[in-house]
Scaffold this motif. Sequence first.
Motif, PDB file in Angstrom:
ATOM      1  N   MET A  15      68.636 101.982   7.617  1.00 30.29           N
ATOM      2  CA  MET A  15      67.749 101.966   8.990  1.00 30.29           C
ATOM      3  C   MET A  15      68.601 101.298  10.206  1.00 30.29           C
ATOM      4  N   GLY A  16      69.491 100.556   9.759  1.00 29.26           N
ATOM      5  CA  GLY A  16      70.431  99.680  10.748  1.00 29.26           C
ATOM      6  C   GLY A  16      71.447 101.070  11.412  1.00 29.26           C
ATOM      7  N   LEU A  17      71.701 101.920  10.748  1.00 26.58           N
ATOM      8  CA  LEU A  17      72.540 102.964  11.366  1.00 26.58           C
ATOM      9  C   LEU A  17      72.196 103.625  12.723  1.00 26.58           C
ATOM     10  N   ALA A  18      70.754 103.707  12.876  1.00 26.83           N
ATOM     11  CA  ALA A  18      70.071 104.076  14.138  1.00 26.83           C
ATOM     12  C   ALA A  18      70.439 103.561  15.276  1.00 26.83           C
ATOM     13  N   ASP A  19      70.719 101.987  14.945  1.00 26.34           N
ATOM     14  CA  ASP A  19      71.295 101.261  16.048  1.00 26.34           C
ATOM     15  C   ASP A  19      72.759 101.534  16.593  1.00 26.34           C
ATOM     16  N   ALA A  20      73.443 102.544  15.918  1.00 25.37           N
ATOM     17  CA  ALA A  20      74.642 103.005  16.427  1.00 25.37           C
ATOM     18  C   ALA A  20      74.633 103.939  17.779  1.00 25.37           C
ATOM     19  N   MET A  21      73.274 104.242  17.875  1.00 29.79           N
ATOM     20  CA  MET A  21      73.026 105.225  19.038  1.00 29.79           C
ATOM     21  C   MET A  21      73.441 104.451  20.314  1.00 29.79           C
ATOM     22  N   GLY A  22      73.015 103.247  20.128  1.00 35.27           N
ATOM     23  CA  GLY A  22      73.013 102.391  21.408  1.00 35.27           C
ATOM     24  C   GLY A  22      74.708 102.416  21.919  1.00 35.27           C
ATOM     25  N   PRO A  23      75.458 101.801  21.044  1.00 34.03           N
ATOM     26  CA  PRO A  23      77.055 101.891  21.447  1.00 34.03           C
ATOM     27  C   PRO A  23      77.547 103.252  21.567  1.00 34.03           C
ATOM     28  N   ASN A  24      77.078 104.070  20.957  1.00 34.29           N
ATOM     29  CA  ASN A  24      77.655 105.525  20.934  1.00 34.29           C
ATOM     30  C   ASN A  24      76.920 106.230  22.131  1.00 34.29           C
ATOM     31  N   ALA A  25      76.032 105.769  22.703  1.00 39.71           N
ATOM     32  CA  ALA A  25      75.655 106.232  24.177  1.00 39.71           C
ATOM     33  C   ALA A  25      76.825 106.279  25.172  1.00 39.71           C
ATOM     34  N   GLU A  26      77.437 105.082  25.084  1.00 45.24           N
ATOM     35  CA  GLU A  26      78.646 104.865  25.997  1.00 45.24           C
ATOM     36  C   GLU A  26      79.458 106.102  26.016  1.00 45.24           C
ATOM     37  N   LYS A  27      79.789 106.457  24.705  1.00 40.06           N
ATOM     38  CA  LYS A  27      80.663 107.715  24.617  1.00 40.06           C
ATOM     39  C   LYS A  27      80.207 109.102  24.926  1.00 40.06           C
ATOM     40  N   MET A  28      78.948 109.203  24.644  1.00 41.68           N
ATOM     41  CA  MET A  28      78.344 110.254  25.021  1.00 41.68           C
ATOM     42  C   MET A  28      78.065 110.471  26.558  1.00 41.68           C
ATOM     43  N   LYS A  29      77.950 109.329  27.155  1.00 42.37           N
ATOM     44  CA  LYS A  29      77.704 108.871  28.630  1.00 42.37           C
ATOM     45  C   LYS A  29      79.171 110.136  29.259  1.00 42.37           C
ATOM     46  N   THR A  30      80.137 109.621  28.860  1.00 35.31           N
ATOM     47  CA  THR A  30      81.481 110.136  29.412  1.00 35.31           C
ATOM     48  C   THR A  30      81.618 111.710  28.853  1.00 35.31           C
ATOM     49  N   TYR A  32      79.387 113.789  28.449  1.00 36.20           N
ATOM     50  CA  TYR A  32      78.314 114.782  29.154  1.00 36.20           C
ATOM     51  C   TYR A  32      78.152 114.314  30.616  1.00 36.20           C
ATOM     52  N   ASP A  33      78.842 113.407  30.986  1.00 38.46           N
ATOM     53  CA  ASP A  33      78.886 112.956  32.502  1.00 38.46           C
ATOM     54  C   ASP A  33      77.538 112.568  33.089  1.00 38.46           C
ATOM     55  N   LEU A  34      77.185 111.501  32.235  1.00 38.56           N
ATOM     56  CA  LEU A  34      75.746 110.956  32.494  1.00 38.56           C
ATOM     57  C   LEU A  34      75.599 109.819  33.294  1.00 38.56           C
ATOM     58  N   SER A  35      74.723 109.326  33.916  1.00 31.39           N
ATOM     59  CA  SER A  35      74.354 108.277  34.574  1.00 31.39           C
ATOM     60  C   SER A  35      73.914 107.192  33.557  1.00 31.39           C
ATOM     61  N   ASN A  36      73.813 105.764  33.957  1.00 31.83           N
ATOM     62  CA  ASN A  36      73.390 104.712  33.104  1.00 31.83           C
ATOM     63  C   ASN A  36      71.991 105.077  32.593  1.00 31.83           C
ATOM     64  N   ARG A 226      72.864  98.571  23.785  1.00 29.89           N
ATOM     65  CA  ARG A 226      73.363  99.662  24.541  1.00 29.89           C
ATOM     66  C   ARG A 226      74.195  98.912  26.029  1.00 29.89           C
ATOM     67  N   PHE A 227      74.004  97.834  26.383  1.00 29.46           N
ATOM     68  CA  PHE A 227      74.780  97.186  27.635  1.00 29.46           C
ATOM     69  C   PHE A 227      75.679  96.301  27.301  1.00 29.46           C
ATOM     70  N   LEU A 228      75.848  95.628  26.213  1.00 25.49           N
ATOM     71  CA  LEU A 228      76.955  94.680  26.353  1.00 25.49           C
ATOM     72  C   LEU A 228      78.284  95.244  26.237  1.00 25.49           C
ATOM     73  N   GLY A 348      68.372  99.854  32.266  1.00 23.33           N
ATOM     74  CA  GLY A 348      69.355 100.906  32.869  1.00 23.33           C
ATOM     75  C   GLY A 348      69.064 101.050  34.252  1.00 23.33           C
ATOM     76  N   GLY A 349      67.843 101.126  34.885  1.00 26.54           N
ATOM     77  CA  GLY A 349      67.586 101.227  36.315  1.00 26.54           C
ATOM     78  C   GLY A 349      68.185 100.128  37.247  1.00 26.54           C
ATOM     79  N   LEU A 350      67.875  98.896  36.567  1.00 24.94           N
ATOM     80  CA  LEU A 350      68.487  97.757  37.256  1.00 24.94           C
ATOM     81  C   LEU A 350      69.830  97.802  37.266  1.00 24.94           C
TER      82      LEU A 350
END
Length: 390
Positions: A15-30, A32-36, A226-228, A348-350
């Motif tokens: 169940m905890g592996l789904a939490d990897a999506m938060g830190p992994n989102a930073e790599k995906m942001k780069t 796919y050239d995404l905003s926060n 996600r943001f740490l 993320g909006g803030l």
Amino acid sequence: MLLKTLPIFLAFFLMGLADAMGPNAEKMKTAYDLSNWQSTLVSFSVFIAFAVFSVPGGVLAARIGKKKLLLLGLGLNAVALVLPSVMVPPFAVVLGCIFLLGVGTTFLQVAGNPIMRDVSPEGAYSRNLALAQGIKGLGSAASTYIVLAISSLAVFKSMDWRGAFPVFCILMTLAFVAVLFLRVHEAKVDEPPSIGSSLSLLGEPAFLLAVVGIFLYVGAEASMGRFLQPTLRDFGMDGDSAAFWGPTVFFLSLTVGRLLGSAILTVMSPRTCFRLSALLGLLGAAALMSGSKPLSLAGVLAAGLGFANIWPMLFSITVEEKPDRANELSGLMCMAISGGAIVPLVMGGLKDLNLGAMAYVVPAACFAYLLALSLRGGKPAPAPEPARAA
């Protein structure tokens, strides 16, 4: 008992592996050239599944059994991880795969929490659930480390953010096989619940307030995951150091806190532990608002320890109010995990408004509510039973 329940604990770990999506989102942001804000759609796609499928999952668990729901969840997770393991899909397709992963993880949560009650001695449910959540926290911490470690291996380096997906897929498949051969004596209900009967429980203030509490808690935890890393990178840390001292340390302290909570609950009531946890979580989130690097690092550790036992304490306290409605309450509480989709969008909006560390007012406000909730009265909890020898 340990060997018999090992597959259940393995399910909690995954169940905890789904939490990897938060830190992994930073790599995906780069990649796919995404905003926060756009990058929070990664964790949004996981957690919104809890809003849609948790209550139906609770009904399904009562009708087909918790073990079968665990198998369904593990199977869906394995399927969801296949496509990103073999190709680079468009971002919209990635979100679809991650949503399916969220559906599978929803079923794991809905079935896993009440099934722990089936295998726990009377009076030991809170303690055992805290231990299981500690193992889930270990999965969260390990997932962050696995993402970093795999991305450094030559065979996976070219896969970038996709590198961990094949490993996660194999782990889900192994867990499916382990649960398949597990024998569990499940508590049965005389009359299977419906979605309507499940939702009717929200008419009772104690349950409604608890569901809101879970919504805010999970949202605060997902926001931290996600943001740490980008927050610490803003202090001048390189990417690997920021990933370690941010999400990895946070999830490791979650794990330590939950394992300590399992021991503390042998001498402390769940309600007292809930109050202390909420206070520490609030202090940790407030420290991150300071903008000071030393205070922020201390805040990461304090927040992890404070966040650690909110879920098992609030969940078990609520379920013990009506243990005969455990499946329905589990569905409602897991539905509230959708806070992990909504609250990070606000944060993320803030962040996109360049508020910097002040964006941590979001998790701080969530924990202010939880502290207030913990101070409400409730029926006296039974005294903790001494730990039994295995």
